[in-house]
Design an enzyme around this catalytic site. Structure first.
Site, PDB file in Angstrom:
ATOM      1  N   GLU A  71       0.637  -1.075  -0.411  1.00  0.00           N
ATOM      2  CA  GLU A  71       0.191  -0.132   0.229  1.00  0.00           C
ATOM      3  C   GLU A  71       1.117   1.185  -0.245  1.00  0.00           C
ATOM      4  O   GLU A  71       0.912   2.738  -0.774  1.00  0.00           O
ATOM      5  CB  GLU A  71      -0.448  -0.028   0.947  1.00  0.00           C
ATOM      6  CG  GLU A  71      -2.205  -0.658   1.668  1.00  0.00           C
ATOM      7  CD  GLU A  71      -3.166  -0.590   0.252  1.00  0.00           C
ATOM      8  OE1 GLU A  71      -3.785  -0.389  -0.822  1.00  0.00           O
ATOM      9  OE2 GLU A  71      -4.101  -1.541   0.221  1.00  0.00           O
ATOM     10  N   HIS A 105      -5.200   2.356   4.423  1.00  0.00           N
ATOM     11  CA  HIS A 105      -5.288   0.861   3.521  1.00  0.00           C
ATOM     12  C   HIS A 105      -4.422   0.534   4.211  1.00  0.00           C
ATOM     13  O   HIS A 105      -4.149  -0.751   5.118  1.00  0.00           O
ATOM     14  CB  HIS A 105      -5.005   0.424   2.182  1.00  0.00           C
ATOM     15  CG  HIS A 105      -6.252   0.676   0.863  1.00  0.00           C
ATOM     16  ND1 HIS A 105      -6.175   1.145  -0.049  1.00  0.00           N
ATOM     17  CD2 HIS A 105      -6.955   1.298   1.292  1.00  0.00           C
ATOM     18  CE1 HIS A 105      -7.629   1.558  -0.540  1.00  0.00           C
ATOM     19  NE2 HIS A 105      -7.859   1.942   0.148  1.00  0.00           N
ATOM     20  N   TYR A 111      -3.691  -1.898  11.910  1.00  0.00           N
ATOM     21  CA  TYR A 111      -5.137  -2.672  12.595  1.00  0.00           C
ATOM     22  C   TYR A 111      -5.550  -3.651  12.477  1.00  0.00           C
ATOM     23  O   TYR A 111      -5.542  -4.987  13.764  1.00  0.00           O
ATOM     24  CB  TYR A 111      -6.160  -1.493  11.843  1.00  0.00           C
ATOM     25  CG  TYR A 111      -7.406  -1.981  13.137  1.00  0.00           C
ATOM     26  CD1 TYR A 111      -7.840  -1.814  14.391  1.00  0.00           C
ATOM     27  CD2 TYR A 111      -8.966  -1.549  12.206  1.00  0.00           C
ATOM     28  CE1 TYR A 111      -9.238  -2.016  14.998  1.00  0.00           C
ATOM     29  CE2 TYR A 111     -10.194  -2.668  12.444  1.00  0.00           C
ATOM     30  CZ  TYR A 111      -9.943  -2.145  14.149  1.00  0.00           C
ATOM     31  OH  TYR A 111     -11.043  -2.793  14.850  1.00  0.00           O
ATOM     32  N   GLU A 175      -2.505  -2.906  -8.898  1.00  0.00           N
ATOM     33  CA  GLU A 175      -3.601  -2.613  -7.890  1.00  0.00           C
ATOM     34  C   GLU A 175      -4.546  -3.265  -8.935  1.00  0.00           C
ATOM     35  O   GLU A 175      -5.577  -4.175  -7.909  1.00  0.00           O
ATOM     36  CB  GLU A 175      -3.744  -0.640  -8.434  1.00  0.00           C
ATOM     37  CG  GLU A 175      -2.413  -0.368  -7.279  1.00  0.00           C
ATOM     38  CD  GLU A 175      -3.114   1.313  -7.955  1.00  0.00           C
ATOM     39  OE1 GLU A 175      -3.057   1.975  -8.829  1.00  0.00           O
ATOM     40  OE2 GLU A 175      -3.803   1.787  -6.327  1.00  0.00           O
ATOM     41  N   HIS A 212      -8.952   3.702  -8.492  1.00  0.00           N
ATOM     42  CA  HIS A 212      -7.535   3.751  -8.574  1.00  0.00           C
ATOM     43  C   HIS A 212      -7.647   3.082  -9.813  1.00  0.00           C
ATOM     44  O   HIS A 212      -6.887   3.517 -10.193  1.00  0.00           O
ATOM     45  CB  HIS A 212      -6.534   3.092  -7.296  1.00  0.00           C
ATOM     46  CG  HIS A 212      -6.834   3.284  -6.111  1.00  0.00           C
ATOM     47  ND1 HIS A 212      -6.262   3.165  -5.068  1.00  0.00           N
ATOM     48  CD2 HIS A 212      -7.684   4.560  -5.821  1.00  0.00           C
ATOM     49  CE1 HIS A 212      -6.912   3.287  -3.998  1.00  0.00           C
ATOM     50  NE2 HIS A 212      -7.601   4.139  -4.480  1.00  0.00           N
TER      51      HIS A 212
HETATM   52 FE   FE2 Z   1      -4.413   1.505  -4.866  1.00  0.00          FE
HETATM   53 FE   FE2 Z   2      -4.627   0.849  -1.321  1.00  0.00          FE
END
Ligand code: FE2
Ligand code: FE2
Length: 340
Positions: A71, A105, A111, A175, A212
């Site tokens: 990410e 992200h 998390y 991606e 994206h």
């Molecule tokens: Fe992305």
């Molecule tokens: Fe992402």
């Protein structure tokens, strides 16, 4: 002025009038999709974790090890390889929102990692220690590195080719193919009644990633539309080869991810999905499909659209949207220009 070229820092300081309306529409949609990781409670998933097999836990840990750094790598690719060469304020708006989303992200996966009893030190090290993971990361870094070299001249045809190569490696491959392969594995737990809230987090990430990808494909096609001399026969063949090579890297990675089957999945099943997704990406760039395989995970096509999971124990509806305007952005590129 074209969308890519040497930037003049005195220009691009006003959004209106908008030249590339697709970029502003994607920005508006992205703002509507804003979410925060802690809106999802993972208590139920933690109980699932404790009854999962070692192989199932390995798959989730492997997923985290790849995605957490990936990410942030997307952000580096945008910050060093895309944003500095763009001349449209509306595209800068979108990129700023995308970069926040990639940070979000990363925080979301962090998390999850800090909630589940995952050996974080090992998980963090794995992206360099695991050969198939390292190869994927290095693939992106090769193209990103080129964008940072002082002899790159974006106003030349070769400079713009480097720009497109980095965009294909980042948006289309990382991606648009590799991430979807990971999302499918992550969401397959929910298909078997496990990790439902983790699945909701992935839904939100997928919703962001689909934008994206639209932005990246639109940007590639716009640059080619404005500079058709870029896409000669050799360059077109090179882009095609990049996508096939990326599929090979993912096939090896998935064999390591899943040495034996879990949850009704095995490496062959995942890799058929990878090839199916690669064909869709090839088509979006104007190539013919290469693998011609069916989608083994048809449930993925609708998972993100129709899954409106309400966790009755923790009452978080994952289908909410902060802004009901919900622009639907499809086929935003207005010309027929394709790479092939
Ligand atoms: Fe992305
Ligand atoms: Fe992402």
């Amino acid at each position: 002025m074209s969308i890519v070229g040497k930037t003049n820092i005195h220009e691009g300081l006003q959004v209106y009038p908008i030249k590339y309306t697709w970029a502003k529409e994607l920005y508006d949609q992205a703002v509507s999709n804003t979410w925060f990781p802690h809106e999802i409670q993972l208590g139920e998933d933690l109980a699932d974790w404790n009854r999962m097999t070692d192989e199932e836990r390995h798959a989730v840990t492997f997923f985290m090890s790849y995605f957490n750094p990936a990410e942030l790598l997307v952000n580096k690719c945008l910050a060093f390889g895309v944003y500095p060469y763009i001349n449209a304020a509306e595209a800068h708006l979108y990129l700023a929102k995308q970069m926040w989303e990639e940070a979000n992200h990363s925080v979301a996966f962090e998390y999850v990692m800090s909630t589940f009893p995952i050996n974080r030190e090992e998980a963090f090290k794995a992206h360099r220690a695991t050969e198939t993971m390292r190869k994927k990361e290095d693939y992106n870094i090769t193209y990103l590195k080129r964008m940072t070299e002082v002899n790159l001249d974006i106003d030349t045809v070769e400079g713009k080719r480097d720009f497109i190569r980095n965009l294909v490696a980042t948006n289309v491959i990382m991606e648009g193919i590799w991430f979807y392969s990971g999302f499918m594995v992550g969401l397959s737990f929910r298909q078997r009644g496990l990790l439902r809230n983790f699945g909701s987090l992935i839904d939100w990430v997928v919703r962001d990633e689909s934008l994206h990808l639209k932005f990246g494909i639109n940007l590639i096609l716009t640059v080619l539309d404005e500079h058709p001399e870029i896409a000669d026969e050799a360059f077109t063949a090179e882009i095609h080869r990049m996508i096939l090579d990326a599929v090979e890297l993912e096939v090896s990675y998935n064999k390591e991810l899943m040495p034996r089957g879990i949850l009704g999945l095995n490496a062959d099943y995942i890799n058929q999905y990878v090839k199916y997704m690669a064909d869709r990406r090839l088509e979006e760039l104007g190539f013919n499909p290469h693998y011609n395989v069916s989608n083994p995970a048809k449930w993925m096509a609708t998972a993100n659209d129709v899954e409106q999971l309400v966790n009755f124990f923790e009452a978080t509806n994952t289908a909410y949207e902060v802004d009901a305007r919900a622009h639907v952005v499809t086929n935003t590129h207005s010309t027929e220009q394709k790479i092939a």
